[in-house]
Structure formats: structure tokens, C-alpha cells
Design a protein around this motif. Sequence first.
Motif, PDB file in Angstrom:
ATOM      1  N   VAL A  88      28.792  11.525   0.386  1.00 26.57           N
ATOM      2  CA  VAL A  88      29.406  10.201   0.474  1.00 26.57           C
ATOM      3  C   VAL A  88      29.082   9.383  -0.765  1.00 26.57           C
ATOM      4  N   ALA A  89      27.825   9.452  -1.198  1.00 31.46           N
ATOM      5  CA  ALA A  89      27.426   8.697  -2.393  1.00 31.46           C
ATOM      6  C   ALA A  89      28.185   9.188  -3.625  1.00 31.46           C
ATOM      7  N   LEU A  90      28.382  10.506  -3.719  1.00 29.07           N
ATOM      8  CA  LEU A  90      29.133  11.041  -4.851  1.00 29.07           C
ATOM      9  C   LEU A  90      30.591  10.610  -4.815  1.00 29.07           C
ATOM     10  N   CYS A  91      31.187  10.576  -3.634  1.00 30.85           N
ATOM     11  CA  CYS A  91      32.580  10.130  -3.511  1.00 30.85           C
ATOM     12  C   CYS A  91      32.729   8.671  -3.913  1.00 30.85           C
ATOM     13  N   ILE A  92      31.781   7.848  -3.493  1.00 25.80           N
ATOM     14  CA  ILE A  92      31.839   6.434  -3.863  1.00 25.80           C
ATOM     15  C   ILE A  92      31.659   6.260  -5.368  1.00 25.80           C
ATOM     16  N   ALA A  93      30.713   7.007  -5.942  1.00 24.68           N
ATOM     17  CA  ALA A  93      30.502   6.914  -7.393  1.00 24.68           C
ATOM     18  C   ALA A  93      31.734   7.376  -8.155  1.00 24.68           C
ATOM     19  N   LEU A 150      34.795   7.247  -7.107  1.00 24.80           N
ATOM     20  CA  LEU A 150      35.826   6.229  -6.932  1.00 24.80           C
ATOM     21  C   LEU A 150      35.641   5.085  -7.924  1.00 24.80           C
ATOM     22  N   PHE A 151      34.412   4.631  -8.089  1.00 27.12           N
ATOM     23  CA  PHE A 151      34.147   3.534  -9.018  1.00 27.12           C
ATOM     24  C   PHE A 151      34.356   3.958 -10.469  1.00 27.12           C
ATOM     25  N   MET A 152      34.173   5.243 -10.767  1.00 26.84           N
ATOM     26  CA  MET A 152      34.382   5.723 -12.126  1.00 26.84           C
ATOM     27  C   MET A 152      35.877   5.860 -12.445  1.00 26.84           C
ATOM     28  N   LEU A 209      38.399   4.264 -10.773  1.00 26.15           N
ATOM     29  CA  LEU A 209      39.164   3.054 -10.498  1.00 26.15           C
ATOM     30  C   LEU A 209      39.542   2.271 -11.756  1.00 26.15           C
ATOM     31  N   PRO A 210      38.638   2.048 -12.736  1.00 26.61           N
ATOM     32  CA  PRO A 210      39.063   1.317 -13.943  1.00 26.61           C
ATOM     33  C   PRO A 210      40.187   2.008 -14.699  1.00 26.61           C
ATOM     34  N   PHE A 211      40.133   3.333 -14.801  1.00 26.24           N
ATOM     35  CA  PHE A 211      41.199   4.055 -15.499  1.00 26.24           C
ATOM     36  C   PHE A 211      42.524   3.923 -14.770  1.00 26.24           C
ATOM     37  N   VAL A 212      42.485   3.963 -13.438  1.00 22.93           N
ATOM     38  CA  VAL A 212      43.717   3.816 -12.647  1.00 22.93           C
ATOM     39  C   VAL A 212      44.305   2.422 -12.853  1.00 22.93           C
ATOM     40  N   ILE A 213      43.460   1.388 -12.867  1.00 23.05           N
ATOM     41  CA  ILE A 213      43.943   0.018 -13.065  1.00 23.05           C
ATOM     42  C   ILE A 213      44.582  -0.132 -14.438  1.00 23.05           C
ATOM     43  N   VAL A 214      43.946   0.450 -15.460  1.00 22.47           N
ATOM     44  CA  VAL A 214      44.512   0.384 -16.810  1.00 22.47           C
ATOM     45  C   VAL A 214      45.858   1.102 -16.867  1.00 22.47           C
ATOM     46  N   ALA A 215      45.936   2.285 -16.255  1.00 22.89           N
ATOM     47  CA  ALA A 215      47.189   3.051 -16.279  1.00 22.89           C
ATOM     48  C   ALA A 215      48.299   2.314 -15.536  1.00 22.89           C
ATOM     49  N   VAL A 216      47.968   1.669 -14.425  1.00 22.10           N
ATOM     50  CA  VAL A 216      48.979   0.936 -13.658  1.00 22.10           C
ATOM     51  C   VAL A 216      49.486  -0.264 -14.441  1.00 22.10           C
TER      52      VAL A 216
END
Length: 275
Positions: A13-18, A20-22, A24-31
Motif C-alpha cells: 500500500v505504501a509503495l502504491c501511494i508513493a 501515485l505521488f510520483m 501525479l505531477p507528470f500526469v498534471i503536466v501532460a494534461v
Amino acid sequence: MTTNALRRYPVLVALCIAALFMVLPFVIVAVNAVKSPAEYSQHGPLSLPRGLYLDGLKDFWQRVDYGQKLANSVLISGCVAVLAAALSILNAYAIGIGRIKGRTWVLAFFVLANMLPQEALVYPLYYLSQQAGLYDTRLSVIIVFTVIQAAFGTYLLSSVLGRFPREIIEAARIDGANKWQVLWRIVVPVSRPTIGVLLVFFFIWTWNEFLLPLVMLISNDNQTVSVALGVLQGQRLMDATMTNAAALLGVLPALVFFLAFQRTLTRGIAVGAVK
């Protein structure tokens, strides 16, 4: 995922959350890179685009001559990765296997060279390159970063080759192999996973460098992608959409390179952990 699964696999779970946070910024920039300026202003950076607006990418590509900048970055990063890895192998072979005199002091020198901040190297390198006639050339940046990256590579490979089985080397020498044959036919193939990791790291580290290329490369024909991004943003000529488009084009080639050589990186780290 149920509550019991969360309790049973807390590390997962901790790895999935980490992750996601890694990501997420790239996804926001691409969008945001495919939004129109009006849509960005009206709905904000977290909204989904209603269509593909590619004018920001096209305008940035044309404004900075991105194709030329991309070729410069690939050329410089690729040459530095190969040359620094080769120099690291030669240095580490002499230090780790050759056991030269003053080995500890030599390693301390390489560690010190790797710890020096680039701000302390700017002015000496600037004047030295001018005196040598290499200022504003890609060769000057390749030489500088080859030496910088090779300092770290030498330190890492020296510790690896210092534990290299001496029996293998002695058996090769008994069979008539000279020092060069021992290096290229025995040491390099065995150390290939570690060398592959260094190649990936050297390429990405050089790709992301900004300060020294900014000082050493002043003409548009020689500048790298990172320099083009910084200079263009400093001119305050871009809207938010083009800023995200520039960030996407700047990080995408390095990301593609990393994903392409992910297996090499994983294999090298796994081999190092086993050793």
C-alpha cells in the motif's frame, strides 16, 4: 482493496501511494499541455481537457527550435555516458585490481572531485575553455561532464572491482592473457550490469544539467533542451499551457530513455544486491 488486505500488505500500500505521488505531477503536466489557454484559465489546472489543443506544443517546438536542442542534448548526454563509463572502467581497473600505490588517497581525490559544487567550477571552466578555444562548443561540455561523471563512476567501480575474485584473474594470466585481455574479456563482461547502471545514470544526469551548459553554450545552435527551457521561461513569453508543453517535451525524452533501459537498471541493481 479491502481492509484486511490493507492490514496484510502495508508495504504494498505504501509503495502504491508513493508511486501515485510520483506519477501525479507528470500526469498534471501532460494534461495541461493539451489544454487551450482559455480552458486553462476558466477551469484551472486540475480539470480534464475537453479536446486536444496542440498549438502550445507546436509553438514551443518552433520557438526554441526544439529539434536542434534535442539533437544537442542526445549527442552530449550519449557521448558523456559512453566516455565517462569507459574512463571509469580504466580508472577502477587500475585502482581496484591493479592496486596502485596510494589507492586510498586516489579514491579520496575522486570523492572530493565529485563533492565539489558546480558553482565553484563555473568561472575556472569558463576562462579555461576560452583560453583553449573551446568556449561555446559542445565538445567543451562533453569534456567537463565526462570528467565529473567519471569521478563518481571510478569511486563506485573501484569498490566493486576491489572484491573481484583474484583466482579468475590469476587463471587468465596463467593462460597467457595480458592486462588488456583480462580487462576486456573478463572484468568488463562480469561487471556489465554495473556498467549498464552507470550508463543510464550518466545519461540522465547529464540530460538534466543546467548551470554549466547555460554558461558554456551561448549560441542557439549549441544549446541543450534544459537551457532552452530556462532561457525561454526567463523571457516571460509563454502562457501556462505552453509552459506545461515545454515541461512535457523536456522530460519526455529522458523518461523514454529510462523506460527503455529499465531492465538494464533493474538487473544491475539486483546483481549488486546479490553480491
